[in-house]
Design an enzyme around this catalytic site. Structure first.
Site, PDB file in Angstrom:
ATOM      1  N   GLN A  60      41.494  32.971  40.916  1.00 60.77           N
ATOM      2  CA  GLN A  60      40.349  32.117  41.219  1.00 60.77           C
ATOM      3  C   GLN A  60      39.170  32.417  40.301  1.00 60.77           C
ATOM      4  OE1 GLN A  60      39.998  31.604  45.388  1.00 60.77           O
ATOM      5  NE2 GLN A  60      38.583  29.911  45.228  1.00 60.77           N
ATOM      6  N   ASP A  61      38.363  33.429  40.632  1.00 59.75           N
ATOM      7  CA  ASP A  61      37.352  33.821  39.646  1.00 59.75           C
ATOM      8  C   ASP A  61      37.426  35.326  39.434  1.00 59.75           C
ATOM      9  OD1 ASP A  61      36.149  34.482  42.069  1.00 59.75           O
ATOM     10  OD2 ASP A  61      34.172  33.729  41.527  1.00 59.75           O
ATOM     11  N   PRO A  62      36.780  35.844  38.387  1.00 56.19           N
ATOM     12  CA  PRO A  62      36.950  37.267  38.058  1.00 56.19           C
ATOM     13  C   PRO A  62      36.433  38.191  39.163  1.00 56.19           C
ATOM     14  CG  PRO A  62      35.940  36.064  36.226  1.00 56.19           C
ATOM     15  CD  PRO A  62      35.923  35.149  37.415  1.00 56.19           C
TER      16      PRO A  62
END
EC number: 3.2.2.27
Length: 220
Positions: A60-62
């Site tokens: 998804q995101d870091p």
């Protein structure tokens, strides 16, 4: 079409992409801590060339904690304790393919074998999950998946959780293998991620299409 430059090079000239880079640059300039470091934002593409991709694992995101994110989904830098989702991935690997669990969470050996570890959003502000969710990264990573779907065949897409599944809904299942499961996060792993056997299924599919399998074992 062999390289990322061929596949997505034109995106760099698009206004939306210029906006992303400008936004992230500005955030760094005013002193906000943005992950991953600037030179690692596009590491997934540097480590796994377009023509070499065999498997796509969509994140998804870091990670938004210090020294974790380095541009590969689910992976953390050497010396950092593996986060909970990755711990569950390791659990599943050990049950599925006899994987020996390492003390680290550095997945670079997968990337070198053709596993594209792609987050759908490529930057994040320290301590603020999804803080860069609406600055344009999704448009870029949609294009990445679109080009892989169109110009490659017999890829395996591992889509864990509703976000990844929604992102991959247009993938042509007659040309690629799409495996779905709940997210490996502790909140959902017990609902079907653990026991999904995606790692052995990936290799079964690759082997049946004459593609060299992934050696999932990481250095201990």
């Amino acid at each position: 079409m062999n390289s990322w430059t061929d596949a997505i090079g034109e995106e760099k000239t698009q206004p939306y992409f210029q906006h992303i880079l400008q936004y992230v640059h500005q955030e760094r300039l005013v002193g906000k801590v943005i992950y991953p470091p600037q030179n690692e934002v596009f590491s997934a593409f540097a480590l796994t060339e377009f023509k070499d991709v065999k498997v796509v694992i969509l994140g998804q995101d870091p990670y938004h904690g210090p020294n974790q994110a380095h541009g590969l989904s689910f992976s953390v830098k050497p010396g950092i304790v593996p986060p909970p989702s990755l711990v569950n991935m390791y659990k599943e690997l050990s049950q599925d393919v006899g994987f020996q669990i390492p003390s680290h969470g550095y997945l670079i050996e997968w990337a070198k074998q053709g596993v594209l570890l792609l987050n759908t959003v490529l930057t994040v502000e320290q301590g603020k999950a999804h803080s860069h969710a609406n600055i344009g990264w999704e448009t870029f990573t949609d294009k990445v998946i679109h080009q892989l779907n169109l110009h490659r065949e017999n890829l395996v897409f591992l889509l864990w959780g509703s976000h990844a599944q929604k992102k991959g809904q247009f993938i042509d299942r007659s040309r690629h293998c799409v495996l779905t499961a709940p997210h490996p996060s502790p909140l959902s792993a017990h609902r079907g991620f653990l026991g999904c056997r995606h790692f052995s299924k990936t290799n079964d599919y690759l082997r049946s299409h004459g593609v060299e399998e992934i050696n999932w074992q990481l250095p201990l």
